[in-house]
Motif scaffolding. Structure first.
Motif, mmCIF file in Angstrom:
data_model
loop_
_atom_site.group_PDB
_atom_site.id
_atom_site.type_symbol
_atom_site.label_atom_id
_atom_site.label_comp_id
_atom_site.label_asym_id
_atom_site.label_seq_id
_atom_site.Cartn_x
_atom_site.Cartn_y
_atom_site.Cartn_z
ATOM 1 N N LEU A 2 49.853 -99.282 -8.095
ATOM 2 C CA LEU A 2 50.094 -97.902 -7.691
ATOM 3 C C LEU A 2 49.824 -96.986 -8.875
ATOM 4 O O LEU A 2 50.189 -97.297 -10.000
ATOM 5 N N PHE A 25 46.723 -95.289 -4.178
ATOM 6 C CA PHE A 25 46.374 -96.703 -4.135
ATOM 7 C C PHE A 25 44.923 -96.782 -3.679
ATOM 8 O O PHE A 25 44.580 -96.293 -2.598
ATOM 9 N N TYR A 30 49.143 -91.640 -0.670
ATOM 10 C CA TYR A 30 50.098 -92.001 0.369
ATOM 11 C C TYR A 30 51.435 -91.341 0.055
ATOM 12 O O TYR A 30 51.786 -91.161 -1.111
ATOM 13 N N PRO A 47 49.590 -97.662 4.091
ATOM 14 C CA PRO A 47 48.615 -98.257 3.167
ATOM 15 C C PRO A 47 48.287 -99.706 3.515
ATOM 16 O O PRO A 47 49.086 -100.392 4.152
ATOM 17 N N GLU A 49 47.837 -103.656 2.641
ATOM 18 C CA GLU A 49 48.715 -104.516 1.834
ATOM 19 C C GLU A 49 50.138 -103.941 1.810
ATOM 20 O O GLU A 49 50.804 -103.921 0.776
ATOM 21 N N GLU A 50 50.614 -103.481 2.955
ATOM 22 C CA GLU A 50 51.888 -102.764 3.047
ATOM 23 C C GLU A 50 53.054 -103.532 2.429
ATOM 24 O O GLU A 50 53.863 -102.958 1.701
ATOM 25 N N ASN A 52 53.148 -105.829 0.050
ATOM 26 C CA ASN A 52 53.064 -105.840 -1.418
ATOM 27 C C ASN A 52 53.408 -104.472 -1.997
ATOM 28 O O ASN A 52 54.083 -104.369 -3.023
ATOM 29 N N ILE A 53 52.944 -103.429 -1.349
ATOM 30 C CA ILE A 53 53.217 -102.072 -1.823
ATOM 31 C C ILE A 53 54.706 -101.758 -1.696
ATOM 32 O O ILE A 53 55.295 -101.148 -2.587
ATOM 33 N N LYS A 54 55.327 -102.185 -0.602
ATOM 34 C CA LYS A 54 56.771 -101.970 -0.439
ATOM 35 C C LYS A 54 57.547 -102.623 -1.578
ATOM 36 O O LYS A 54 58.488 -102.048 -2.108
ATOM 37 N N MET A 56 56.482 -103.150 -4.619
ATOM 38 C CA MET A 56 56.267 -102.347 -5.829
ATOM 39 C C MET A 56 57.122 -101.087 -5.791
ATOM 40 O O MET A 56 57.712 -100.699 -6.807
#
Length: 67
Positions: A2, A25, A30, A47, A49-50, A52-54, A56
């Motif tokens: 991010l 990203f 976002y 986004p 790869e939701e 993985n982003i959550k 992070m």
């Protein structure tokens, strides 16, 4: 990864929990809301790869808000 992650309280009364956040990203911006129970509500596009982003976002919020 991010980029340019930022957050701010949803309410002026900082005793009420909840934050809005934004980040980039893969060159796409976002935005979302981070609720007190850790739920993430996307404002607009979800986004890729939701999950993985959550993870992070949870790590960043834990470091910045709950530290």
């Amino acid at each position: 990864m991010l980029q340019h992650f930022s957050y701010k309280p949803m309410f002026e009364n900082t005793q009420l929990p909840g934050w809005t956040f934004s980040f980039f990203f893969k060159s796409v911006r976002y935005t979302g809301e981070y609720l007190p129970d850790g739920t993430i509500k996307w404002l607009g596009e979800t986004p890729p790869e939701e999950e993985n982003i959550k993870k992070m976002i949870h790590e960043l919020m834990t470091f910045h808000v709950y530290d």
